[in-house]
Scaffold this active site. Sequence first.
Site, mmCIF file in Angstrom:
data_model
loop_
_atom_site.group_PDB
_atom_site.id
_atom_site.type_symbol
_atom_site.label_atom_id
_atom_site.label_comp_id
_atom_site.label_asym_id
_atom_site.label_seq_id
_atom_site.Cartn_x
_atom_site.Cartn_y
_atom_site.Cartn_z
ATOM 1 N N GLY A 1 -10.831 25.985 95.397
ATOM 2 C CA GLY A 1 -11.669 26.216 94.223
ATOM 3 C C GLY A 1 -11.462 25.119 93.192
ATOM 4 O O GLY A 1 -10.709 25.298 92.227
ATOM 5 N N GLU B 1 -6.837 15.508 101.782
ATOM 6 C CA GLU B 1 -8.192 15.741 102.297
ATOM 7 C C GLU B 1 -8.816 14.432 102.769
ATOM 8 O O GLU B 1 -9.365 14.336 103.859
ATOM 9 C CB GLU B 1 -9.052 16.352 101.176
HETATM 10 C C1 LIG Z 1 -20.315 19.981 102.345
HETATM 11 C C2 LIG Z 1 -19.594 20.112 101.034
HETATM 12 C C3 LIG Z 1 -18.452 20.891 100.959
HETATM 13 C C4 LIG Z 1 -17.780 21.023 99.732
HETATM 14 N N1 LIG Z 1 -16.672 21.847 99.677
HETATM 15 C C5 LIG Z 1 -16.039 22.018 98.495
HETATM 16 C C6 LIG Z 1 -14.931 22.917 98.404
HETATM 17 O O1 LIG Z 1 -14.519 23.542 99.391
HETATM 18 N N2 LIG Z 1 -14.336 23.080 97.206
HETATM 19 C C7 LIG Z 1 -14.760 22.399 96.087
HETATM 20 O O2 LIG Z 1 -14.154 22.583 95.029
HETATM 21 N N3 LIG Z 1 -15.821 21.554 96.134
HETATM 22 C C8 LIG Z 1 -16.469 21.350 97.309
HETATM 23 N N4 LIG Z 1 -17.560 20.510 97.381
HETATM 24 C C9 LIG Z 1 -18.049 19.890 96.130
HETATM 25 C C10 LIG Z 1 -17.813 18.387 96.042
HETATM 26 O O3 LIG Z 1 -16.441 18.108 95.840
HETATM 27 C C11 LIG Z 1 -18.684 17.859 94.879
HETATM 28 O O4 LIG Z 1 -20.029 18.076 95.247
HETATM 29 C C12 LIG Z 1 -18.449 16.390 94.643
HETATM 30 O O5 LIG Z 1 -17.173 16.177 94.090
HETATM 31 C C13 LIG Z 1 -19.517 15.787 93.700
HETATM 32 O O6 LIG Z 1 -19.638 16.526 92.542
HETATM 33 P P1 LIG Z 1 -21.080 17.028 92.022
HETATM 34 O O7 LIG Z 1 -21.787 17.669 93.157
HETATM 35 O O8 LIG Z 1 -20.865 17.802 90.785
HETATM 36 O O9 LIG Z 1 -21.891 15.686 91.675
HETATM 37 P P2 LIG Z 1 -21.742 14.809 90.371
HETATM 38 O O10 LIG Z 1 -20.311 14.593 90.062
HETATM 39 O O11 LIG Z 1 -22.593 15.403 89.305
HETATM 40 O O12 LIG Z 1 -22.355 13.429 90.842
HETATM 41 C C14 LIG Z 1 -23.763 13.167 90.857
HETATM 42 C C15 LIG Z 1 -23.978 11.700 91.245
HETATM 43 O O13 LIG Z 1 -23.390 10.834 90.250
HETATM 44 C C16 LIG Z 1 -22.468 9.928 90.859
HETATM 45 N N5 LIG Z 1 -21.340 9.705 89.964
HETATM 46 C C17 LIG Z 1 -20.635 10.648 89.290
HETATM 47 N N6 LIG Z 1 -19.635 10.076 88.582
HETATM 48 C C18 LIG Z 1 -19.676 8.743 88.838
HETATM 49 C C19 LIG Z 1 -18.894 7.633 88.415
HETATM 50 N N7 LIG Z 1 -17.852 7.771 87.594
HETATM 51 N N8 LIG Z 1 -19.226 6.412 88.896
HETATM 52 C C20 LIG Z 1 -20.285 6.246 89.740
HETATM 53 N N9 LIG Z 1 -21.064 7.266 90.172
HETATM 54 C C21 LIG Z 1 -20.766 8.502 89.729
HETATM 55 C C22 LIG Z 1 -22.019 10.632 92.137
HETATM 56 O O14 LIG Z 1 -21.539 9.701 93.089
HETATM 57 C C23 LIG Z 1 -23.288 11.341 92.573
HETATM 58 O O15 LIG Z 1 -24.119 10.457 93.284
HETATM 59 C C24 LIG Z 1 -18.252 20.349 98.576
HETATM 60 C C25 LIG Z 1 -19.411 19.551 98.650
HETATM 61 C C26 LIG Z 1 -20.084 19.442 99.867
HETATM 62 C C27 LIG Z 1 -21.318 18.590 99.913
#
Ligand SMILES: Cc1cc2nc3c(=O)[nH]c(=O)nc-3n(C[C@H](O)[C@H](O)[C@H](O)COP(=O)(O)OP(=O)(O)OC[C@H]3O[C@@H](n4cnc5c(N)ncnc54)[C@H](O)[C@@H]3O)c2cc1C
Length: 395
Positions: free
Chosen positions: A128, A245
């Site tokens: 989480g 991970e």
């Molecule tokens: C299949 C799958 C399984 C997952 N499982 C888990 C889980 O078990 N537990 C959990 O906690 N999470 C999980 N996640 C979540 C995952 O860790 C997040 O989706 C990921 O960290 C991206 O965060 P976000 O979706 O909020 O996108 P955002 O952080 O909002 O990013 C949006 C876009 O902006 C870009 N961006 C953001 N910040 C920067 C920066 N500083 N520099 C350049 N570009 C940037 C990103 O690369 C992306 O393209 C999972 C995701 C997927 C797809």
Amino acid sequence: MDLNLTREETAFRDELRAWLAGNVPKDWSSWREKPLAESFPYLRAWQRNLHEGGWVAVSWPKEYGGRGATLMQQAIFWEEMARVEAPPMANALGLGLIGPTIIAYGTQAQKKRFIPKILSAEEIWCQGFSEPNAGSDLASLQMEARLDGDHYVVNGQKVWTSYGWVGDWCELVVRTDQEAAKHKGLTVLLVDMKSRGVEVRPLRQMTGESEFNELFFRDVRVPAENVLGKVNDGWNVAVSTLMYERGSYGARLHLIFKRNIDRLIQIARVTPRDGSTAAGNPLIRQKLAQYFAEIEIMRLNQLRAFSHITATGVPGPEGSIQKIFWSELNQRVQQLAQEIMGPYGQLLATDPHAIDKGAWSYGYLRTRGNTIEAGTSEVQRNIIGHFVLGLPRSY
Ligand SMILES: Cc1cc2nc3c(=O)[nH]c(=O)nc-3n(C[C@H](O)[C@H](O)[C@H](O)COP(=O)(O)OP(=O)(O)OC[C@H]3O[C@@H](n4cnc5c(N)ncnc54)[C@H](O)[C@@H]3O)c2cc1C
């Protein structure tokens, strides 16, 4: 580095081969096409059997139920599992990320309480971390925990929680100090998912599955003894989990990718294209050869990462190189599969004309998440830029 197996490594491989020959279930192929929710009890039973044979978490120290195997032996383990097409283990996050973090940061009581049931798949773990407004910028998370006597009271929301639907326990990152700088006020709690006030809502993906979930916490009481590491030091604990991970997946993935590319080459040889076959098309041939070579590069990079971990004891930011490499390569291979198969590549498992029972349409859709999960490609590049290359920070 010397890539030949030592005498001990050969003995390890032979012992494992003998065990697998007598124990790998013969009916896995009839289960593997089913939705994960249906096959999960099967995978749990398989992990329990592996554990009883002494083959789960082989690289963990013996005192925690592993074999104290070297990382090279761990690589052999995954290679042998892939060779016989053994089913995956049910407790993927418990074994790959959360168990190692508990071993590194947990109290003796926590290790005794949690580790054996991670190994036996009696308790499945989920992670989480992400929230609606905290993904890449994880340290902005808002889920709060306030101390009330000897319990923390937790309120807030998580999202994208893989295995949330089947999780017995969760490694949860919460904010315990609202005043501190954002990286400093976080704490990791080990939370019983059956606690009163925890609600799990499945999220439907474009593959049709509900692999991950939203979690809602309303006044959930978590015993203070379930803090993992120190209070307000949760950032370091969480980053360790992320490094496990990012560093761990490449080891087994290159074998799966190798199987995919071999199969794709077979398909290209028999798929009609412009009076010849897809394999006769020079552009497709170039791509197949390129990805075949890249999969070999991935294997060698993984061995180099193992060598680094063996020398230092911990995974480093180099795990980010592997993460970018495998996730983007996987997408390219799946894209190429679509180019080779044309509309047949889009048929679902339910269609009798689907190639490999719809595995390619599923693979194409599922791999879109590869460059997001465990940290996006952009975030991995920021990590490499700063921590490996010493360039200025991105934030
Ligand atoms: C299949 C799958 C399984 C997952 N499982 C888990 C889980 O078990 N537990 C959990 O906690 N999470 C999980 N996640 C979540 C995952 O860790 C997040 O989706 C990921 O960290 C991206 O965060 P976000 O979706 O909020 O996108 P955002 O952080 O909002 O990013 C949006 C876009 O902006 C870009 N961006 C953001 N910040 C920067 C920066 N500083 N520099 C350049 N570009 C940037 C990103 O690369 C992306 O393209 C999972 C995701 C997927 C797809």
